[in-house]
Design a protein around this motif. Structure first.
Motif, short mmCIF file in Angstrom:
data_model
loop_
_atom_site.label_atom_id
_atom_site.label_comp_id
_atom_site.label_asym_id
_atom_site.label_seq_id
_atom_site.Cartn_x
_atom_site.Cartn_y
_atom_site.Cartn_z
N ARG A 1 0.85 -1.18 0.00
CA ARG A 1 0.00 0.00 0.00
C ARG A 1 0.89 1.24 0.00
N GLU B 1 -5.17 -8.73 2.46
CA GLU B 1 -5.55 -7.54 1.68
C GLU B 1 -6.51 -6.68 2.50
N LYS B 2 -7.49 -7.32 3.15
CA LYS B 2 -8.45 -6.57 4.00
C LYS B 2 -7.74 -5.93 5.19
N THR C 1 -5.84 -2.82 4.13
CA THR C 1 -6.71 -1.66 3.93
C THR C 1 -7.09 -1.02 5.26
#
Length: 170
Positions: free
Chosen positions: A6, A126-127, A130
């Protein structure tokens, strides 16, 4: 292998961001899976420093030992290890007008039977990434506020975790 990356921008200076992220114990304030993270040992935080990082995902609690491998003005590298996983976290900082652009990359390799869960865990990480970006952005932006206006992030947790011998009474 699971790779999650990210890139985000915060209002804090690169030096403040580096100082905050270099102390891996701060991960408990922004890593949604972290339960407790604490420094092992004492002295200045420099390459070779270690942390115990206890995380919980899908009802399973695991402990990784993280080591700071590199600390440069624009880059940090951490290496995490447990019986079932090896993790490398790379943080790269770029000054931008009004703050810092942060790129956070995590590479996770599962070992043994845990490796079978790689396809399932990829989406979960991935969650988590975030959610982690939202929390770490808030924590880092808070560093650019005057000390009297900063808010307290995270739960009150001990600065030092007990050693295994202290936990068992041996």
């Amino acid at each position: 292998m699971i790779v999650v990356e990210r890139t985000f921008t915060v209002t804090a200076t690169p030096g403040a961001v580096l100082g905050y992220l270099q102390d891996f114990a701060n991960a408990q304030e922004w890593d949604p899976s972290a339960r407790r993270t604490s420094r092992v040992g004492s002295g200045p935080i420099a390459p070779g420093a270690h942390w115990r990082h206890i995380r919980k995902m899908w009802g399973v609690t695991t402990e990784l030992t993280y080591t700071l491998i590199a600390a440069e003005p624009d880059r940090l590298i951490f290496h995490g290890r447990s019986e079932s996983a090896t993790c490398t976290d790379l943080v790269v900082l770029h000054p931008v007008p009004g703050g810092t652009e942060v790129t956070y990359r995590m590479e996770l390799e599962l070992h043994g039977l845990a490796q079978l869960a790689t396809p399932l865990l990829r989406g979960e990480f991935e969650k988590l990434a975030t959610g982690g970006v939202t929390a770490v952005t808030a924590a880092l932006d808070d560093l650019s506020r005057p000390a009297g206006l900063r808010r307290r992030l995270g739960a009150a947790t001990p600065n030092r975790l007990p050693t295994p011998a202290e936990e068992t009474g041996i």
